[in-house]
Design a protein around this motif. Structure first.
Motif, PDB file in Angstrom:
ATOM      1  N   SER A  33      30.312  34.790  41.100  1.00  0.00           N
ATOM      2  CA  SER A  33      31.562  34.279  40.521  1.00  0.00           C
ATOM      3  C   SER A  33      31.971  35.110  39.314  1.00  0.00           C
ATOM      4  O   SER A  33      31.163  35.335  38.410  1.00  0.00           O
ATOM      5  N   ASN A  35      33.769  34.366  36.768  1.00  0.00           N
ATOM      6  CA  ASN A  35      33.647  33.736  35.448  1.00  0.00           C
ATOM      7  C   ASN A  35      32.189  33.635  35.024  1.00  0.00           C
ATOM      8  O   ASN A  35      31.874  33.704  33.842  1.00  0.00           O
ATOM      9  N   LYS A  36      31.273  33.497  35.982  1.00  0.00           N
ATOM     10  CA  LYS A  36      29.855  33.419  35.622  1.00  0.00           C
ATOM     11  C   LYS A  36      29.388  34.766  35.061  1.00  0.00           C
ATOM     12  O   LYS A  36      28.566  34.830  34.160  1.00  0.00           O
ATOM     13  N   LYS A  39      30.516  34.899  31.598  1.00  0.00           N
ATOM     14  CA  LYS A  39      29.751  33.995  30.745  1.00  0.00           C
ATOM     15  C   LYS A  39      28.377  34.574  30.417  1.00  0.00           C
ATOM     16  O   LYS A  39      27.789  34.259  29.391  1.00  0.00           O
ATOM     17  N   ASN A  64      26.775  28.226  41.514  1.00  0.00           N
ATOM     18  CA  ASN A  64      27.208  29.621  41.356  1.00  0.00           C
ATOM     19  C   ASN A  64      26.537  30.256  40.147  1.00  0.00           C
ATOM     20  O   ASN A  64      26.307  31.467  40.112  1.00  0.00           O
ATOM     21  N   GLY A 171      34.742  23.289  35.488  1.00  0.00           N
ATOM     22  CA  GLY A 171      33.458  22.654  35.802  1.00  0.00           C
ATOM     23  C   GLY A 171      32.901  22.058  34.527  1.00  0.00           C
ATOM     24  O   GLY A 171      33.041  20.873  34.253  1.00  0.00           O
ATOM     25  N   THR A 172      32.276  22.909  33.700  1.00  0.00           N
ATOM     26  CA  THR A 172      31.806  22.448  32.389  1.00  0.00           C
ATOM     27  C   THR A 172      32.887  22.600  31.321  1.00  0.00           C
ATOM     28  O   THR A 172      32.766  22.040  30.237  1.00  0.00           O
ATOM     29  N   GLY A 173      33.894  23.412  31.605  1.00  0.00           N
ATOM     30  CA  GLY A 173      34.989  23.600  30.647  1.00  0.00           C
ATOM     31  C   GLY A 173      34.878  24.879  29.823  1.00  0.00           C
ATOM     32  O   GLY A 173      35.787  25.203  29.060  1.00  0.00           O
ATOM     33  N   THR A 175      34.890  28.070  30.788  1.00  0.00           N
ATOM     34  CA  THR A 175      35.818  29.121  31.195  1.00  0.00           C
ATOM     35  C   THR A 175      37.212  28.869  30.654  1.00  0.00           C
ATOM     36  O   THR A 175      37.848  29.753  30.069  1.00  0.00           O
ATOM     37  N   TYR A 250      35.754  24.908  43.786  1.00  0.00           N
ATOM     38  CA  TYR A 250      36.606  25.053  42.600  1.00  0.00           C
ATOM     39  C   TYR A 250      38.026  25.546  42.895  1.00  0.00           C
ATOM     40  O   TYR A 250      38.994  24.832  42.708  1.00  0.00           O
ATOM     41  N   THR A 278      38.444  32.262  39.892  1.00  0.00           N
ATOM     42  CA  THR A 278      37.154  32.441  39.219  1.00  0.00           C
ATOM     43  C   THR A 278      36.041  32.872  40.174  1.00  0.00           C
ATOM     44  O   THR A 278      34.930  33.131  39.739  1.00  0.00           O
TER      45      THR A 278
END
Ligand SMILES: *Cc1c(COP(=O)(O)O)cnc(C)c1O
Length: 301
Positions: A33, A35-36, A39, A64, A171-173, A175, A250, A278
């Protein structure tokens, strides 16, 4: 790293005079992913600075984040440990596409009961893990910490200032917090939570430095990881019409919701929307395995 914005052509967009672009963060890597990846970037630098050669993190069987951490660890020469929710997976993780992908990239698993998993962030639990694995750099579930937000602040670029609305799956917010922080005050950021519940608002507020955002809670399809035949059909049709693959957890829920909002005239004609893709495409295999078992419509790959 800058990813391209792809214009979407659909009759409904023409009819409502809305322009929709999708930022192809999914193209950062075919399985990891986007965004991962973002992160992890500053977290990996921090781990290396601390001379840590091992990263430990948490996730479910379809995470992910677990897949991405394993991949990034291998790429950066760091060991990775995944604390996986569900002790029952101990003997059958081989049937799970996400965990196989993580294992291929060298992740060591520790399977824990759902009960124990709930206490995973307590110092007691972490200390026990330190006895077992020595020292490690801890990443929270979903990878959201302040360094992760910093990475996600690099998703938007100055060229994206032309958009009126920016959307992201949540998801957790973490991103969306990064996206909010780089957005302009005259832009509106809309998040589409993939989970049921209203706790996210607070989590985002912790990291977001602006108030030009809101959550659209209507399109979680029953909660995290839940899908309907209608959603699967939407994924397949959207891919056929635009050549853009969406994931079932997502991004499909975001795009589905966005198109519904456009149909309902939520946006005024002339609005320019940028939806962030994402990624999450590694999850398609695992979802298809579940759908096949239930004899339901599958996602066309
Ligand atoms: C994890 C993930 C999200 C949610 O990101 P958060 O930072 O947890 O809100 C969105 N889309 C995809 C594809 C993801 O893998």
């Amino acid at each position: 790293m800058q990813t391209q914005n792809q214009k979407v052509h659909l009759p409904i967009l023409k009819e409502k005079k809305i322009s929709l672009y999708i930022k192809r963060e999914d193209l950062i890597h075919p399985l990891i992913s986007g965004n991962k990846y973002r992160k992890l970037k500053y977290n990996i630098l921090a781990a290396k600075e601390k001379k840590q050669n091992c990263i430990l993190t948490f996730g479910g069987a379809y995470s992910n984040h677990i897949a991405a951490t394993a991949y990034a660890g291998k790429e950066q020469g760091l060991r990775t440990i995944g604390i996986i929710r569900g002790e029952e997976l101990k003997d059958k993780w081989q049937n799970n596409a996400t965990l196989c992908l993580a294992k291929e990239h060298g992740m060591h698993f520790k399977f824990v009961t759902r009960e124990a998993y709930r206490f995973k962030e307590t110092s007691e639990f972490i200390n026990k893990l330190k006895e077992e694995f020595n020292d490690f750099y801890v990443l929270p579930e979903g990878g959201s910490n302040s360094l992760a937000i910093q990475g996600c602040e690099e998703i938007l670029t100055p060229e994206d200032n032309v958009f009126n609305v920016i959307t992201s799956a949540v998801g957790t917010g973490g991103t969306i917090a990064g996206i909010i922080n780089t957005s302009k005050n005259n832009q509106k950021v809309i998040g589409f939570p993939a989970l049921k519940g209203n706790f996210l608002q607070e989590d985002i507020r912790k990291f977001a430095t602006k108030i030009n955002w809101k959550l659209q809670n209507k399109y979680h399809f029953g909660g995290y990881g839940k899908v309907s035949p209608e959603l699967i059909m939407f994924i397949n049709t959207f891919k056929k019409e635009t050549n853009i693959p969406l994931d079932p957890i997502y991004t499909s829920k975001m795009v589905y919701g966005l198109i519904e909002m456009i149909k309902e005239d939520f946006f005024i004609p002339g609005t320019k929307i940028l939806a962030i893709h994402t990624g999450g495409l590694q999850g398609i295999k695992g979802m298809n395995a579940v759908l096949k078992k239930k004899n339901q419509l599958e996602i066309v790959e």
